[in-house]
Design an enzyme around this catalytic site. Structure first.
Site, PDB file in Angstrom:
ATOM      1  N   SER A  90      67.511  25.534  42.382  1.00  0.00           N
ATOM      2  CA  SER A  90      66.842  25.077  41.165  1.00  0.00           C
ATOM      3  C   SER A  90      67.810  24.632  40.086  1.00  0.00           C
ATOM      4  CB  SER A  90      65.948  26.187  40.604  1.00  0.00           C
ATOM      5  OG  SER A  90      66.717  27.221  40.040  1.00  0.00           O
ATOM      6  N   THR A 215      65.084  26.830  36.994  1.00  0.00           N
ATOM      7  CA  THR A 215      66.020  26.627  35.899  1.00  0.00           C
ATOM      8  C   THR A 215      66.679  27.963  35.692  1.00  0.00           C
ATOM      9  OG1 THR A 215      64.603  25.007  34.813  1.00  0.00           O
ATOM     10  CG2 THR A 215      66.039  26.235  33.366  1.00  0.00           C
ATOM     11  N   ARG A 243      63.288  11.243  35.113  1.00  0.00           N
ATOM     12  CA  ARG A 243      62.429  12.218  34.436  1.00  0.00           C
ATOM     13  C   ARG A 243      63.299  13.307  33.785  1.00  0.00           C
ATOM     14  NH1 ARG A 243      61.670  18.063  34.788  1.00  0.00           N
ATOM     15  NH2 ARG A 243      59.554  18.543  34.201  1.00  0.00           N
ATOM     16  N   VAL A 244      62.998  13.592  32.544  1.00  0.00           N
ATOM     17  CA  VAL A 244      63.657  14.702  31.849  1.00  0.00           C
ATOM     18  C   VAL A 244      62.576  15.676  31.419  1.00  0.00           C
ATOM     19  CG1 VAL A 244      65.057  15.370  29.853  1.00  0.00           C
ATOM     20  CG2 VAL A 244      65.523  13.218  31.042  1.00  0.00           C
ATOM     21  N   GLY A 245      62.792  16.949  31.671  1.00  0.00           N
ATOM     22  CA  GLY A 245      61.812  17.962  31.269  1.00  0.00           C
ATOM     23  C   GLY A 245      62.144  18.545  29.911  1.00  0.00           C
ATOM     24  N   ASP A 246      61.824  19.809  29.758  1.00  0.00           N
ATOM     25  CA  ASP A 246      62.049  20.479  28.477  1.00  0.00           C
ATOM     26  C   ASP A 246      63.469  21.018  28.322  1.00  0.00           C
ATOM     27  OD1 ASP A 246      61.581  22.271  30.581  1.00  0.00           O
ATOM     28  OD2 ASP A 246      60.780  23.821  29.258  1.00  0.00           O
ATOM     29  N   THR A 266      61.559  28.500  31.283  1.00  0.00           N
ATOM     30  CA  THR A 266      61.587  27.904  32.614  1.00  0.00           C
ATOM     31  C   THR A 266      60.132  27.593  32.977  1.00  0.00           C
ATOM     32  OG1 THR A 266      61.395  30.064  33.707  1.00  0.00           O
ATOM     33  CG2 THR A 266      63.611  29.220  33.367  1.00  0.00           C
ATOM     34  N   GLY A 267      59.954  26.727  33.964  1.00  0.00           N
ATOM     35  CA  GLY A 267      58.593  26.392  34.369  1.00  0.00           C
ATOM     36  C   GLY A 267      58.238  24.962  34.007  1.00  0.00           C
ATOM     37  N   GLY A 269      57.979  21.932  32.450  1.00  0.00           N
ATOM     38  CA  GLY A 269      58.568  21.425  31.217  1.00  0.00           C
ATOM     39  C   GLY A 269      57.609  20.609  30.391  1.00  0.00           C
TER      40      GLY A 269
HETATM   41  N1  ASP Z   1      61.557  23.521  32.882  1.00  0.00           N
HETATM   42  C1  ASP Z   1      62.229  22.754  33.884  1.00  0.00           C
HETATM   43  C2  ASP Z   1      61.784  21.342  33.817  1.00  0.00           C
HETATM   44  O1  ASP Z   1      60.616  21.099  33.546  1.00  0.00           O
HETATM   45  C3  ASP Z   1      61.989  23.219  35.253  1.00  0.00           C
HETATM   46  C4  ASP Z   1      61.826  24.681  35.404  1.00  0.00           C
HETATM   47  O2  ASP Z   1      62.309  25.440  34.631  1.00  0.00           O
HETATM   48  O3  ASP Z   1      61.204  25.126  36.340  1.00  0.00           O
HETATM   49  O4  ASP Z   1      62.573  20.484  34.094  1.00  0.00           O
END
Ligand code: ASP
Length: 359
Positions: A90, A215, A243-246, A266-267, A269
């Site tokens: 991850s 993450t 793609r960019v997440g949080d 995490t999770g 985003g």
């Molecule tokens: N939060 C991260 C994202 O959305 C991924 C994750 O933490 O699972 O890129």
């Protein structure tokens, strides 16, 4: 009831704080200049990933900061263990790649006490993106570098840039995902899409289900009272390139305020970005909420702001999202849409604690 280090019984139970003296030699770690109870809080891989060695992220960060190291430098060294670990699919090296098979990494660091921050997004070829984010913080006037610019900057700063950060495991997982999902056409997220295929593969054992998203976030308060946070990720498995997440976004993937505390996630985003929840959590603590109450508040806000397609028939959230929260006095909590654990290291030693579930 308030226990040692100002921890209430409710938080101690939710956060897994040991109310009795731990077996980790706490008194010897008491420094003369100490102004706070030092603690490191992280996602569970902050304890489970050791990159083939014996020490985890949270132990490394804790030991560095109680030995006089800067709180953020300590966290960045800690998460580098997970970033470099090929078994953690991850984060960093061996992180699950994007839809074209390229590992693209996001990371950010924030020093709440020094009021500095830096981040990178869509960075390719560098195993330790949090260290590059740190270099952005220390050597530029900017907060976020992306893509080719981030890679060029990393090269100029002396980081090794590799052609491919896939391991055999992540590459084979990508090939299988490609075979199943036909990514020549971008998946329609309202139908059976790429994430659904990734979840199916996780259930079959290709990689841990928490690595579909996945993450490492870590935050800490040091013995001198300084507060910092870091988040680093390969992002959503098999994401659309670019793609960019949080994770690298200040206020979303992390936030640290030297006078209040820190939070990170995490999770999913996209769900966090919608409410900038790390900032929201820190602001809630500034208004007097405990770490647990602030985290619960943010997850309830996410539930309010989530569109129907992402909810189950009983209206609960159909995705994983976690927040790791710490205040300046060392109280901490982890909250989540799903049961699970998070990592802690304080004077009682490193351990996993239960996440408080909010549906
Ligand atoms: N939060 C991260 C994202 O959305 C991924 C994750 O933490 O699972 O890129």
């Amino acid at each position: 009831m308030v226990g040692p280090m100002g921890v209430t019984r409710r938080e101690a139970l939710a956060g897994g704080v040991a109310l009795a003296t731990g077996a980790w030699g706490a008194p010897s770690l008491w420094l003369p200049s100490r102004q706070a109870a030092p603690v490191v809080v992280a996602s569970a891989n902050g304890l489970t990933s050791k990159n083939g060695g014996t020490v985890s992220c949270v132990e490394t960060a804790f030991n560095l900061m109680v030995s006089g190291g800067d709180v953020l430098d300590a966290l960045v060294e800690g998460v580098a263990i997970v970033e470099s670990d090929p078994e953690d699919t991850s984060v960093g090296y061996g992180g699950l790649p994007n839809a074209e098979g390229t590992v693209q990494l996001d990371a950010a660091v924030m020093h709440g006490t020094r009021k500095t921050a830096g981040g990178v997004a869509c960075l390719e070829g560098v195993r330790t993106p949090a260290k590059v984010a740190s270099a952005v913080m220390l050597s530029t006037d900017h907060h976020l570098l992306v893509g080719e610019g981030a890679q060029k900057f990393a090269r100029q700063m002396g980081f090794q840039v590799e052609d491919d950060l896939n391991t055999e495991r992540s590459r084979k997982a990508w090939l299988e995902w490609k075979r199943r999902s036909d990514p020549e056409h971008f998946p329609d997220p309202r139908k059976r899409g790429g994430t659904e295929v990734a979840m199916e593969m996780a259930r079959e054992g290709w990689f841990p289900i928490e690595h579909v998203f996945g993450t490492i976030h870590a935050n800490a308060v040091g013995p001198d009272g300084s507060i910092a946070a870091v988040t680093t990720t390969s992002g959503l498995a098999f994401k659309i390139p670019g793609r960019v997440g949080d994770s690298p976004i200040l206020g979303a993937g992390l936030y640290a305020d030297g006078n209040v505390g820190a939070a990170g996630s995490t999770g999913r985003g996209e769900a966090n970005l919608f409410g900038l929840c790390s900032f929201l959590i820190v602001e809630e603590m500034r208004r007097g909420s405990s770490p647990l109450d602030a985290g619960v508040f943010a997850l309830r806000r996410v539930a309010e702001k989530t569109e129907a397609r992402l909810k189950r028939p009983d209206a609960s959230l159909a995705f994983g999202l976690q927040f790791y929260v710490l205040d300046k006095s060392g109280r901490f909590a982890g909250v989540s849409t799903n049961p699970g654990s998070f990592a802690v290291c304080d004077e009682s030693g490193p351990r996993l604690a239960a996440l408080e579930v909010v549906r």
